[in-house]
Structure formats: structure tokens, C-alpha cells
Design a protein around this motif. Structure first.
Motif, PDB file in Angstrom:
ATOM      1  N   GLY A 229       0.765  -1.230   0.000  1.00 13.27           N
ATOM      2  CA  GLY A 229       0.000   0.000   0.000  1.00 13.27           C
ATOM      3  C   GLY A 229       0.798   1.283   0.000  1.00 13.27           C
ATOM      4  O   GLY A 229       0.216   2.378  -0.019  1.00 13.27           O
ATOM      5  N   PHE A 230       2.134   1.202   0.030  1.00 10.33           N
ATOM      6  CA  PHE A 230       2.931   2.410  -0.172  1.00 10.33           C
ATOM      7  C   PHE A 230       2.697   2.884  -1.601  1.00 10.33           C
ATOM      8  O   PHE A 230       2.715   2.094  -2.544  1.00 10.33           O
ATOM      9  N   ARG A 231       2.508   4.187  -1.781  1.00  9.49           N
ATOM     10  CA  ARG A 231       2.055   4.689  -3.072  1.00  9.49           C
ATOM     11  C   ARG A 231       3.140   5.392  -3.870  1.00  9.49           C
ATOM     12  O   ARG A 231       2.865   5.907  -4.964  1.00  9.49           O
ATOM     13  N   ALA A 232       4.355   5.450  -3.358  1.00  8.96           N
ATOM     14  CA  ALA A 232       5.462   6.081  -4.056  1.00  8.96           C
ATOM     15  C   ALA A 232       6.749   5.602  -3.419  1.00  8.96           C
ATOM     16  O   ALA A 232       6.735   4.938  -2.370  1.00  8.96           O
ATOM     17  N   ALA A 233       7.878   5.933  -4.045  1.00 11.29           N
ATOM     18  CA  ALA A 233       9.169   5.516  -3.513  1.00 11.29           C
ATOM     19  C   ALA A 233      10.237   6.510  -3.932  1.00 11.29           C
ATOM     20  O   ALA A 233      10.060   7.290  -4.871  1.00 11.29           O
ATOM     21  N   MET A 234      11.348   6.477  -3.215  1.00 12.73           N
ATOM     22  CA  MET A 234      12.525   7.248  -3.592  1.00 12.73           C
ATOM     23  C   MET A 234      13.748   6.477  -3.134  1.00 12.73           C
ATOM     24  O   MET A 234      13.629   5.476  -2.412  1.00 12.73           O
ATOM     25  N   CYS A 235      14.930   6.918  -3.570  1.00  7.57           N
ATOM     26  CA  CYS A 235      16.138   6.222  -3.137  1.00  7.57           C
ATOM     27  C   CYS A 235      17.288   7.196  -2.968  1.00  7.57           C
ATOM     28  O   CYS A 235      17.299   8.304  -3.515  1.00  7.57           O
ATOM     29  N   SER A 236      18.269   6.762  -2.190  1.00 10.78           N
ATOM     30  CA  SER A 236      19.507   7.500  -2.007  1.00 10.78           C
ATOM     31  C   SER A 236      20.420   7.271  -3.208  1.00 10.78           C
ATOM     32  O   SER A 236      20.185   6.381  -4.030  1.00 10.78           O
ATOM     33  N   ASP A 237      21.477   8.073  -3.308  1.00 12.08           N
ATOM     34  CA  ASP A 237      22.452   7.937  -4.385  1.00 12.08           C
ATOM     35  C   ASP A 237      23.834   8.206  -3.802  1.00 12.08           C
ATOM     36  O   ASP A 237      24.273   9.354  -3.711  1.00 12.08           O
ATOM     37  N   HIS A 238      24.490   7.151  -3.357  1.00  8.92           N
ATOM     38  CA  HIS A 238      25.813   7.247  -2.736  1.00  8.92           C
ATOM     39  C   HIS A 238      26.824   6.445  -3.542  1.00  8.92           C
ATOM     40  O   HIS A 238      26.470   5.460  -4.196  1.00  8.92           O
ATOM     41  N   PHE A 239      28.091   6.845  -3.439  1.00  7.23           N
ATOM     42  CA  PHE A 239      29.170   5.962  -3.880  1.00  7.23           C
ATOM     43  C   PHE A 239      29.639   5.094  -2.717  1.00  7.23           C
ATOM     44  O   PHE A 239      29.904   3.911  -2.874  1.00  7.23           O
ATOM     45  N   HIS A 240      29.757   5.682  -1.530  1.00  8.10           N
ATOM     46  CA  HIS A 240      30.090   4.946  -0.306  1.00  8.10           C
ATOM     47  C   HIS A 240      28.886   4.956   0.633  1.00  8.10           C
ATOM     48  O   HIS A 240      28.112   5.926   0.633  1.00  8.10           O
ATOM     49  N   PRO A 241      28.734   3.941   1.475  1.00  4.33           N
ATOM     50  CA  PRO A 241      27.793   4.071   2.592  1.00  4.33           C
ATOM     51  C   PRO A 241      28.364   5.053   3.608  1.00  4.33           C
ATOM     52  O   PRO A 241      29.539   5.425   3.539  1.00  4.33           O
ATOM     53  N   TRP A 242      27.545   5.455   4.564  1.00  2.00           N
ATOM     54  CA  TRP A 242      28.060   6.368   5.587  1.00  2.00           C
ATOM     55  C   TRP A 242      29.153   5.711   6.422  1.00  2.00           C
ATOM     56  O   TRP A 242      30.141   6.362   6.779  1.00  2.00           O
ATOM     57  N   THR A 243      28.959   4.445   6.759  1.00  6.68           N
ATOM     58  CA  THR A 243      29.965   3.708   7.529  1.00  6.68           C
ATOM     59  C   THR A 243      30.184   2.346   6.874  1.00  6.68           C
ATOM     60  O   THR A 243      29.284   1.817   6.214  1.00  6.68           O
TER      61      THR A 243
END
Length: 318
Positions: free
Chosen positions: A29-43
Motif C-alpha cells: 500500500g505504499f504509493r510512491a518511492a525514492m532512493c539515495s544515491d551514494h558511492f560509499h555508505p556512511w559507515t
């Protein structure tokens, strides 16, 4: 229409698993999505960092959800390449993709070996990049010789309608500046007073009437202690200052600083609760503040459990 969306965390999950989770989120039932854009993770402990533009093509094909992403259009990317990548997604999936632009983090952008600019210069880079991207989407042949350099670039494949171009802002100062050029605002889940300051500044800068989206980092487990323990283990970076997060180039150095972060340091910075009703209240508060879309970034363990629990107890009440 108010929208509760799901955030795909490339830092915490491999791309293949994120595709499966996107399908599950859509079915729940989630009606939209988005995502991050990294080369590295934070840790290093977060452990993943897939390539967002490749993943978005697969995710848009695998679901019927609209998607957005946020990136920095200089450093590891060139704005002409961002314009081509985002324009291609928008041509394949009309009306289903939006792009947010920000000034980035050294963690991701310094990998090309260039000097990491101070914030005022990064803003100037970003503002030039926005003009280049829009000109390319409009069909112009672009030559630009400023901080950003472009020579005779033209996009031969363009969407019928360009994606909405949001500005990413964490502070009221940046939100006011973003209001002057962006199609909309993307910010994070502040406490009510800071959230109001960001919204007011965006409107004051020229954003009145433009769409606003919010990404909220969420911790949930049936047990409150488990929820906070997961938040401390998996997203301690929420307890660090923005200067460090923007300017530190190495995940190992961020992890060393994050080792001193305690669960109590994360209160007010992450939305962590075992009570679904508390999460409903947070989301309703965002909607009341004028946000049309709230994207939930689950930072705990058990993403399937999170999706199922929110489908049953949170989404219907929002």
C-alpha cells in the motif's frame, strides 16, 4: 492527495533485495518511492552502496510506483550526464520520476580526486548545474564556461515533459535559497519547530505553492528497546554534525566519530517507536505542515516486518 512513500536505502541493502522490497512495499500500500544515491555508505558497517541510476531503471520496470532520487550534479557526476540519465528515465516512464539536487558530501564526490569545495562554492556549482540540466532537457545545445564547463552538449533523447527538479535542503537558510530555483522542496523529518522554519523559509524564497516532500528516518520493532538498539547500531550518523557528514571523505572516519553516539543522542533526530500510533502522529504532522509526500526510510532490521506492520497499522490511518 497525500502520499506515504517508501525509501530504498542503498546503504543498508544490496540492489537485488531492494527490488524485492520495492515490490513488497507497493503490494502493501505504499504509493510512491525514492532512493539515495551514494558511492560509499556512511559507515563500513552499513555495508552496501549500489548505483542508483541503474537501480531506478529496474525498479520503475518492476513496479508501477513513481520514484524519485537525490544526487549532487557535480564531483563524481557531470550535470550533462545527470540530465541524460534522468531524462532517459523520464522518457521511459512518463510522469513517474522526479529528481532532487543537493550540494552533496565529500564521502561520495571526492572520489574523483578533486578538491572538495566549501559550501558557498558548492552552492554556486549547483546553481550552474541546474541551468545546464534544464537547458539540455529543453533541447538546447549547451556550451557553458563557468564553475561548470560544458562544450556543445545536446540531448537527442528527451522526455516529452521534463522531470520535476526538487531542491534538497536541511536548513532554513538553504530552503529559502532553494525556493528561488527549484520546482519543489525535499527535506528531512525535523522536529515541528525546525520543520516549520524550513517550510516558512522555502515559501519566503519563492516556493509558495510548489510541492514539498519529506524523507523521515524511521525505526520500528515490536519492542522499544530493540527499535532503539537497531537505530544506534545501523544509523548512528544521525547523531553527528552536518559539517562532519558533508566534509569527511572516508566511511571509516565517520564510523570512528559515530562510535561515541549513544541512543539518547538520536532522540529528536530519528523517528523511533514501537507504537504504530506514534508513527501515524508523525506523518499526520508532516501533512498538516504542508508536505504532500512523506517517504519512510526504515533504518532498523526486519524490513519485511516493517512494511507489513505499517501496511496494517499505519498507512490506513494516514
Amino acid at each position: 492527495m497525500k502520499t506515504v512513500g517508501w525509501h530504498a536505502s542503498h546503504e543498508l541493502y544490496p540492489p537485488g533485495k531492494l527490488i524485492r522490497l520495492a515490490r513488497r512495499a507497493e503490494g502493501a500500500g505504499f504509493r510512491a518511492a525514492m532512493c539515495s544515491d551514494h558511492f560509499h555508505p556512511w559507515t563500513p558497517q552499513q555495508g552496501e552502496s549500489g548505483f542508483a541510476f541503474s537501480w531506478l531503471g529496474a525498479a520503475l520496470q518492476a513496479t508501477r510506483l513513481p520514484f524519485g532520487s537525490v544526487c549532487c550534479p557535480f564531483g563524481r557526476y557531470h550535470p550533462a550526464v545527470v540530465a541524460q540519465a534522468a531524462g532517459t528515465l523520464a522518457e521511459m516512464y512518463p510522469g513517474r520520476y522526479w529528481l532532487a539536487l543537493g550540494t552533496g558530501q565529500a564521502l561520495n564526490e571526492s572520489i574523483t580526486g578533486g578538491a572538495w569545495p566549501a559550501k558557498p562554492e558548492r552552492r554556486a556549482y549547483l546553481r550552474e548545474a541546474v541551468d545546464v540540466i534544464r537547458a539540455l532537457w529543453s533541447g538546447e545545445t549547451v556550451t557553458h564556461r563557468g564553475l561548470v564547463r560544458v562544450e556543445g552538449a545536446r540531448l537527442y533523447t528527451r522526455p516529452a515533459a521534463p522531470p520535476l527538479l526538487f531542491g534538497a535542503a536541511l536548513t532554513a537558510e538553504t530552503a529559502e535559497w532553494v525556493g528561488s530555483w527549484a520546482d519543489g522542496l525535499l527535506t528531512v523529518g525535523h522536529e515541528p519547530d525546525r520543520r516549520r522554519a524550513v517550510v516558512d523559509a522555502f515559501h519566503r524564497g519563492g516556493g509558495e505553492g510548489k510541492p514539498m516532500a519529506l524523507q523521515a528516518a524511521v525505526g520500528y520493532a515490536p519492542d522499544e528497546g530493540e527499535a532503539w538498539g537497531d537505530a544506534r547500531a545501523r544509523w548512528p550518523v544521525a547523531g553527528l554534525g552536518q559539517d562532519l557528514l558533508q566534509d569527511c571523505p572516508a566511511p571509516e572516519r565517520i564510523a570512528a566519530a559515530a562510535a561515541a553516539v549513544r541512543a539518547e543522542d538520536l532522540r529528536g533526530k530519528l523517528r523511533v517507536s514501537s507504537d504504530p500510533g506514534r508513527h501515524v502522529d508523525w506523518i499526520r504532522g508532516d501533512f498538516a505542515a504542508g508536505f504532500g509526500a512523506v517517504y519512510l526510510h526504515f533504518i532498523g532490521r526486519g524490513p519485511d516486518r516493517f512494511i507489513d506492520a505499517f501496511a496494517e497499522k499505519v498507512l490506513p490511518a494516514c
